[in-house]
Design a protein around this motif. Structure first.
Motif, PDB file in Angstrom:
ATOM      1  N   LYS A  23     -27.121  -1.205   2.793  1.00 57.90           N
ATOM      2  CA  LYS A  23     -27.924  -1.000   1.583  1.00 57.90           C
ATOM      3  C   LYS A  23     -29.125  -0.101   1.867  1.00 57.90           C
ATOM      4  CE  LYS A  23     -30.219  -3.531  -2.098  1.00 57.90           C
ATOM      5  NZ  LYS A  23     -30.597  -4.839  -2.611  1.00 57.90           N
ATOM      6  N   ARG A  24     -29.760  -0.300   3.025  1.00 57.44           N
ATOM      7  CA  ARG A  24     -30.922   0.503   3.406  1.00 57.44           C
ATOM      8  C   ARG A  24     -30.579   1.979   3.487  1.00 57.44           C
ATOM      9  NH1 ARG A  24     -32.793  -0.946   9.057  1.00 57.44           N
ATOM     10  NH2 ARG A  24     -32.745  -3.000   8.120  1.00 57.44           N
ATOM     11  N   HIS A  25     -29.339   2.270   3.880  1.00 57.61           N
ATOM     12  CA  HIS A  25     -28.907   3.661   4.037  1.00 57.61           C
ATOM     13  C   HIS A  25     -28.126   4.177   2.828  1.00 57.61           C
ATOM     14  CE1 HIS A  25     -30.330   4.182   8.128  1.00 57.61           C
ATOM     15  NE2 HIS A  25     -29.967   2.931   8.329  1.00 57.61           N
ATOM     16  N   GLY A  26     -28.193   3.421   1.725  1.00 55.24           N
ATOM     17  CA  GLY A  26     -27.562   3.874   0.488  1.00 55.24           C
ATOM     18  C   GLY A  26     -26.052   3.764   0.485  1.00 55.24           C
ATOM     19  N   ARG A  27     -25.515   2.905   1.305  1.00 55.03           N
ATOM     20  CA  ARG A  27     -24.066   2.723   1.386  1.00 55.03           C
ATOM     21  C   ARG A  27     -23.676   1.387   0.790  1.00 55.03           C
ATOM     22  NH1 ARG A  27     -22.070   7.641   2.722  1.00 55.03           N
ATOM     23  NH2 ARG A  27     -23.341   8.559   4.334  1.00 55.03           N
ATOM     24  N   SER A  28     -22.390   1.166   0.621  1.00 56.52           N
ATOM     25  CA  SER A  28     -21.913  -0.117   0.140  1.00 56.52           C
ATOM     26  C   SER A  28     -20.682  -0.520   0.950  1.00 56.52           C
ATOM     27  CB  SER A  28     -21.562  -0.044  -1.339  1.00 56.52           C
ATOM     28  OG  SER A  28     -20.469   0.825  -1.537  1.00 56.52           O
ATOM     29  N   TRP A  29     -20.387  -1.800   0.894  1.00 56.47           N
ATOM     30  CA  TRP A  29     -19.232  -2.336   1.589  1.00 56.47           C
ATOM     31  C   TRP A  29     -18.063  -2.202   0.630  1.00 56.47           C
ATOM     32  CZ3 TRP A  29     -19.704  -5.949   5.979  1.00 56.47           C
ATOM     33  CH2 TRP A  29     -18.481  -6.394   6.428  1.00 56.47           C
ATOM     34  N   GLN A  30     -17.208  -1.237   0.869  1.00 56.64           N
ATOM     35  CA  GLN A  30     -16.119  -0.995  -0.071  1.00 56.64           C
ATOM     36  C   GLN A  30     -14.790  -1.392   0.548  1.00 56.64           C
ATOM     37  OE1 GLN A  30     -16.273   3.059  -1.270  1.00 56.64           O
ATOM     38  NE2 GLN A  30     -18.353   2.919  -2.022  1.00 56.64           N
ATOM     39  N   GLN A  31     -14.002  -2.091  -0.229  1.00 55.19           N
ATOM     40  CA  GLN A  31     -12.657  -2.456   0.164  1.00 55.19           C
ATOM     41  C   GLN A  31     -11.730  -2.106  -0.988  1.00 55.19           C
ATOM     42  OE1 GLN A  31     -13.258  -6.656   0.944  1.00 55.19           O
ATOM     43  NE2 GLN A  31     -12.962  -6.276   3.114  1.00 55.19           N
ATOM     44  N   PRO A  32     -10.561  -1.589  -0.682  1.00 58.02           N
ATOM     45  CA  PRO A  32      -9.641  -1.272  -1.770  1.00 58.02           C
ATOM     46  C   PRO A  32      -9.217  -2.545  -2.499  1.00 58.02           C
ATOM     47  CG  PRO A  32      -8.587  -0.936   0.355  1.00 58.02           C
ATOM     48  CD  PRO A  32     -10.017  -1.251   0.622  1.00 58.02           C
ATOM     49  N   ALA A  33      -9.159  -2.481  -3.814  1.00 57.97           N
ATOM     50  CA  ALA A  33      -8.765  -3.633  -4.612  1.00 57.97           C
ATOM     51  C   ALA A  33      -7.269  -3.905  -4.480  1.00 57.97           C
ATOM     52  CB  ALA A  33      -9.129  -3.393  -6.077  1.00 57.97           C
ATOM     53  N   ARG A  34      -6.503  -2.866  -4.217  1.00 53.52           N
ATOM     54  CA  ARG A  34      -5.049  -3.011  -4.076  1.00 53.52           C
ATOM     55  C   ARG A  34      -4.524  -1.880  -3.210  1.00 53.52           C
ATOM     56  NH1 ARG A  34      -3.582   0.971  -7.488  1.00 53.52           N
ATOM     57  NH2 ARG A  34      -4.966   1.399  -9.209  1.00 53.52           N
ATOM     58  N   ARG A  35      -3.278  -1.972  -2.833  1.00 50.84           N
ATOM     59  CA  ARG A  35      -2.663  -0.909  -2.042  1.00 50.84           C
ATOM     60  C   ARG A  35      -2.395   0.315  -2.908  1.00 50.84           C
ATOM     61  NH1 ARG A  35       1.775  -3.587   1.999  1.00 50.84           N
ATOM     62  NH2 ARG A  35       0.238  -4.432   3.412  1.00 50.84           N
ATOM     63  N   ALA A  36      -2.383   1.456  -2.264  1.00 53.36           N
ATOM     64  CA  ALA A  36      -2.104   2.701  -2.978  1.00 53.36           C
ATOM     65  C   ALA A  36      -0.668   2.694  -3.500  1.00 53.36           C
ATOM     66  CB  ALA A  36      -2.312   3.890  -2.061  1.00 53.36           C
ATOM     67  N   ILE A  37      -0.482   3.222  -4.677  1.00 55.20           N
ATOM     68  CA  ILE A  37       0.853   3.301  -5.268  1.00 55.20           C
ATOM     69  C   ILE A  37       1.746   4.200  -4.416  1.00 55.20           C
ATOM     70  CG2 ILE A  37       2.136   4.142  -7.276  1.00 55.20           C
ATOM     71  CD1 ILE A  37      -0.293   3.372  -8.974  1.00 55.20           C
ATOM     72  N   GLU A  38       1.154   5.224  -3.806  1.00 59.91           N
ATOM     73  CA  GLU A  38       1.917   6.195  -3.029  1.00 59.91           C
ATOM     74  C   GLU A  38       2.359   5.657  -1.678  1.00 59.91           C
ATOM     75  OE1 GLU A  38      -1.316   6.759  -3.892  1.00 59.91           O
ATOM     76  OE2 GLU A  38      -1.043   7.927  -5.705  1.00 59.91           O
ATOM     77  N   ARG A  39       1.901   4.479  -1.278  1.00 62.55           N
ATOM     78  CA  ARG A  39       2.214   3.930   0.040  1.00 62.55           C
ATOM     79  C   ARG A  39       3.721   3.777   0.202  1.00 62.55           C
ATOM     80  NH1 ARG A  39      -0.404   0.037   3.904  1.00 62.55           N
ATOM     81  NH2 ARG A  39       1.314  -1.044   4.878  1.00 62.55           N
ATOM     82  N   ASP A  40       4.217   4.254   1.323  1.00 64.67           N
ATOM     83  CA  ASP A  40       5.641   4.161   1.646  1.00 64.67           C
ATOM     84  C   ASP A  40       5.782   3.201   2.822  1.00 64.67           C
ATOM     85  OD1 ASP A  40       8.301   4.482   2.197  1.00 64.67           O
ATOM     86  OD2 ASP A  40       8.202   6.646   2.540  1.00 64.67           O
ATOM     87  N   ASP A  41       6.116   1.941   2.528  1.00 67.39           N
ATOM     88  CA  ASP A  41       6.196   0.918   3.571  1.00 67.39           C
ATOM     89  C   ASP A  41       7.243   1.243   4.630  1.00 67.39           C
ATOM     90  OD1 ASP A  41       4.133  -0.735   2.676  1.00 67.39           O
ATOM     91  OD2 ASP A  41       5.449  -1.684   1.196  1.00 67.39           O
ATOM     92  N   ALA A  42       8.327   1.883   4.239  1.00 71.18           N
ATOM     93  CA  ALA A  42       9.360   2.260   5.206  1.00 71.18           C
ATOM     94  C   ALA A  42       8.813   3.285   6.200  1.00 71.18           C
ATOM     95  CB  ALA A  42      10.588   2.811   4.490  1.00 71.18           C
ATOM     96  N   ALA A  43       8.049   4.254   5.704  1.00 72.68           N
ATOM     97  CA  ALA A  43       7.458   5.263   6.586  1.00 72.68           C
ATOM     98  C   ALA A  43       6.425   4.627   7.514  1.00 72.68           C
ATOM     99  CB  ALA A  43       6.818   6.373   5.763  1.00 72.68           C
TER     100      ALA A  43
END
Length: 67
Positions: A23-43
């Motif tokens: 917070k002091r450095h103007g950042r935030s703790w970001q985590q993706p809410a879900r996996r990317a649609i483009e994700r290819d689990d086989a790859a």
């Protein structure tokens, strides 16, 4: 984030301390809410089987005369 800071800078922070530092450095703790649609689990699985063992391979043993 706490682990990453520890590894990079060799310091230890609590979770609360990490939040305050970000917070002091103007950042935030970001985590993706879900996996990317483009994700290819086989790859991803193929990469883990074929590439990761080579990337993670141990170094050659030291020999006489080497640093």
């Amino acid at each position: 984030m706490k682990t990453l800071i520890g590894r990079l800078f060799h310091v230890s922070y609590t979770v609360e301390g990490t939040w305050r530092l970000l917070k002091r450095h103007g950042r935030s703790w970001q985590q993706p809410a879900r996996r990317a649609i483009e994700r290819d689990d086989a790859a991803v699985d193929l990469w883990k089987q074929k590439v990761w063992p080579r990337v993670r391979a141990t170094r050659r043993p030291a020999t006489d005369g080497s640093l």
